[in-house]
Design an enzyme around this catalytic site. Structure first.
Site, PDB file in Angstrom:
ATOM      1  N   ASP A  64      94.124   0.969  43.084  1.00 26.69           N
ATOM      2  CA  ASP A  64      94.514   1.844  43.704  1.00 26.69           C
ATOM      3  C   ASP A  64      94.265   3.276  43.507  1.00 26.69           C
ATOM      4  O   ASP A  64      92.649   4.282  44.349  1.00 26.69           O
ATOM      5  CB  ASP A  64      95.753   1.914  43.550  1.00 26.69           C
ATOM      6  N   ASP A  65      94.265   4.288  43.048  1.00 28.26           N
ATOM      7  CA  ASP A  65      94.027   5.211  42.247  1.00 28.26           C
ATOM      8  C   ASP A  65      94.329   6.145  41.340  1.00 28.26           C
ATOM      9  O   ASP A  65      94.201   6.324  40.666  1.00 28.26           O
ATOM     10  CB  ASP A  65      95.290   6.647  43.207  1.00 28.26           C
ATOM     11  N   HIS A  78      98.807  -1.379  53.842  1.00 25.60           N
ATOM     12  CA  HIS A  78      99.541  -0.608  53.241  1.00 25.60           C
ATOM     13  C   HIS A  78     100.939  -0.921  53.311  1.00 25.60           C
ATOM     14  O   HIS A  78     101.553  -0.460  55.257  1.00 25.60           O
ATOM     15  CB  HIS A  78      99.616   0.156  52.882  1.00 25.60           C
ATOM     16  N   GLU A  93     105.121  -1.543  49.943  1.00 26.11           N
ATOM     17  CA  GLU A  93     104.781  -0.957  48.673  1.00 26.11           C
ATOM     18  C   GLU A  93     106.367   0.543  48.370  1.00 26.11           C
ATOM     19  O   GLU A  93     107.594  -0.234  47.478  1.00 26.11           O
ATOM     20  CB  GLU A  93     103.885   0.542  48.662  1.00 26.11           C
ATOM     21  N   HIS A 146      91.271  -2.945  46.471  1.00 25.40           N
ATOM     22  CA  HIS A 146      92.112  -1.420  46.439  1.00 25.40           C
ATOM     23  C   HIS A 146      91.716  -0.942  45.441  1.00 25.40           C
ATOM     24  O   HIS A 146      92.753  -0.526  44.728  1.00 25.40           O
ATOM     25  CB  HIS A 146      93.164  -2.819  47.176  1.00 25.40           C
ATOM     26  N   HIS A 172      91.239   3.453  46.985  1.00 29.03           N
ATOM     27  CA  HIS A 172      91.399   4.608  47.729  1.00 29.03           C
ATOM     28  C   HIS A 172      90.129   5.587  46.810  1.00 29.03           C
ATOM     29  O   HIS A 172      90.432   6.409  45.609  1.00 29.03           O
ATOM     30  CB  HIS A 172      92.568   5.610  47.862  1.00 29.03           C
TER      31      HIS A 172
HETATM   32  N1  HPA Z   1      99.695   4.448  49.233  1.00 32.74           N
HETATM   33  C1  HPA Z   1      99.756   4.677  50.555  1.00 32.74           C
HETATM   34  N2  HPA Z   1      98.790   5.260  50.570  1.00 32.74           N
HETATM   35  C2  HPA Z   1      97.853   5.759  49.323  1.00 32.74           C
HETATM   36  C3  HPA Z   1      98.088   5.336  48.483  1.00 32.74           C
HETATM   37  C4  HPA Z   1      98.975   4.298  48.480  1.00 32.74           C
HETATM   38  O1  HPA Z   1      99.571   4.030  46.888  1.00 32.74           O
HETATM   39  N3  HPA Z   1      96.629   5.340  47.913  1.00 32.74           N
HETATM   40  C5  HPA Z   1      96.055   6.817  48.205  1.00 32.74           C
HETATM   41  N4  HPA Z   1      96.900   6.580  49.990  1.00 32.74           N
HETATM   42 ZN    ZN Z   2      96.618   2.406  47.983  1.00 30.76          ZN
END
Ligand code: HPA
Ligand code: ZN
Length: 332
Positions: A277-278, A196, A199, A16, A18
């Site tokens: 994630d990011d 996703h 969250e 996971h 991006h």
């Molecule tokens: N959630 C939803 N969209 C996203 C995320 C995330 O954590 N990171 C990049 N796009």
């Molecule tokens: Zn994500």
């Protein structure tokens, strides 16, 4: 083995991440200058200072703005290559990378431009670092079903090099069921499916991802804990949840790392693992995430090993590869 040493040495798969979320301010500044694109920041420090999010949407606004400086194939290569260097440092030996085609096609960048840049970086990562990778194309859920279908059509020529489709962006108000038909079509075309869910959105969205979209993995999924029946289903099916601890902290999905549920989920037998994630926006890559939860939750070395094993079990690599990596982990 000392725990820090174990975290650093243990082979891991990342499931996971991006690619647009690995964009470090230094590289963003450099590419903005070389493409002569104005950004609302005067320095690298100013970019970093803008990163004080309090929810998913406040993050996404900055994340999409940052991605807008990416124009040429080389820009996308540089972005992905910088991430692979971090993988190499962190002993991430396999990665399944999300990319958001619509973030680029909506600005007039052709699918081939970013895709070829990503593919070239993946090939170089394999030859130079021995890192294997897959690419996962995500639909932006704040856009329409029709736009997702258009993206699926644009991907046709690149289909053999895309392992799965996913669903990301603003979760609340954009339930998985909005994309039922496009996910069914993607499955028909041979893609694996992820989304996703859970969250910021409720456990109900996780049910929909399972039953309506028929996904192979849930991304995040931490709010599943609110529904014991759902948790039992996830456990019984060994349905992976790609958990992202530093992301959850930064976007206030949890108030405090000591309250993060990854260890509770692991102890209940769910297939959870650690992801970044990011990472450029949320304060760290794979090992930073491991270190943060190991400290806050007092993880044992066995728990760290189980998280790494789960990352391979939940990955889309073939079973021989899974066995090879899991045996290496068990020998540590
Ligand atoms: N959630 C939803 N969209 C996203 C995320 C995330 O954590 N990171 C990049 N796009
Ligand atoms: Zn994500």
């Amino acid at each position: 083995m000392q725990q820090l040493e174990l975290i650093r040495a243990i082979p891991k798969a990342e499931l996971h991440v991006h690619i647009e979320g690995t964009f470090e301010p230094e590289l963003m500044f450099e590419i903005a200058q070389r493409n002569q694109i104005a950004i609302p920041y005067k320095s690298i420090e100013e970019i970093r200072e803008a990163y004080n999010f309090h929810n998913l949407q406040s993050f996404l606004d900055i994340y999409y703005a940052g991605a807008a400086v990416l124009i040429h194939e080389q820009d996308f290569y540089d972005l992905a290559w910088a991430y692979f260097k971090k993988c190499h440092e962190d002993q991430v030996v396999h990665t399944e990378i999300f990319f958001d085609p619509q973030t680029h096609t909506e600005r007039g960048v052709a699918f081939a431009t970013f895709f070829n840049g990503f593919m070239r970086a993946c090939a170089d990562a394999k030859t130079q670092f021995g890192i294997s990778s897959h690419l996962i194309m995500c639909f932006l859920r704040h856009l329409s079903e029709e736009a997702a279908f258009e993206t699926l059509a644009q991907a046709q020529a690149f289909k053999d090099d895309i392992i799965a489709v996913g669903l990301d962006s603003s979760e609340l108000g954009h339930p998985p069921e909005k994309f039922e038909r496009v996910f069914a079509e993607a499955a028909q075309q041979g893609y694996l499916l992820v989304a996703h869910a859970g969250e910021e959105g409720p456990a109900e969205y996780v049910w929909q991802a399972l039953d309506v979209l028929k996904v192979n993995r849930i991304d995040h999924g931490v709010r599943s804990e609110e529904d014991p029946v759902l948790l039992e289903r996830l456990r019984a099916e060994a349905m992976p949840l790609t958990v992202c601890p530093l992301s959850n902290l930064k976007l206030c999905v949890v108030d405090d790392m000591q309250q993060h549920n990854i260890q509770r989920l692991l102890q209940q037998g769910l297939c959870v693992m650690v992801n970044s994630d990011d990472p450029s926006y949320f304060g760290g890559y794979m090992n930073d995430n491991f270190i943060a939860i190991a400290e806050a939750l007092n993880l044992s070395n066995e728990e760290i090993k189980q998280l790494a094993i789960n990352s391979f079990n939940a990955s889309f690599i073939d079973s021989d590869q899974k066995t090879k990596w899991i045996e290496k982990i068990q020998q540590l």
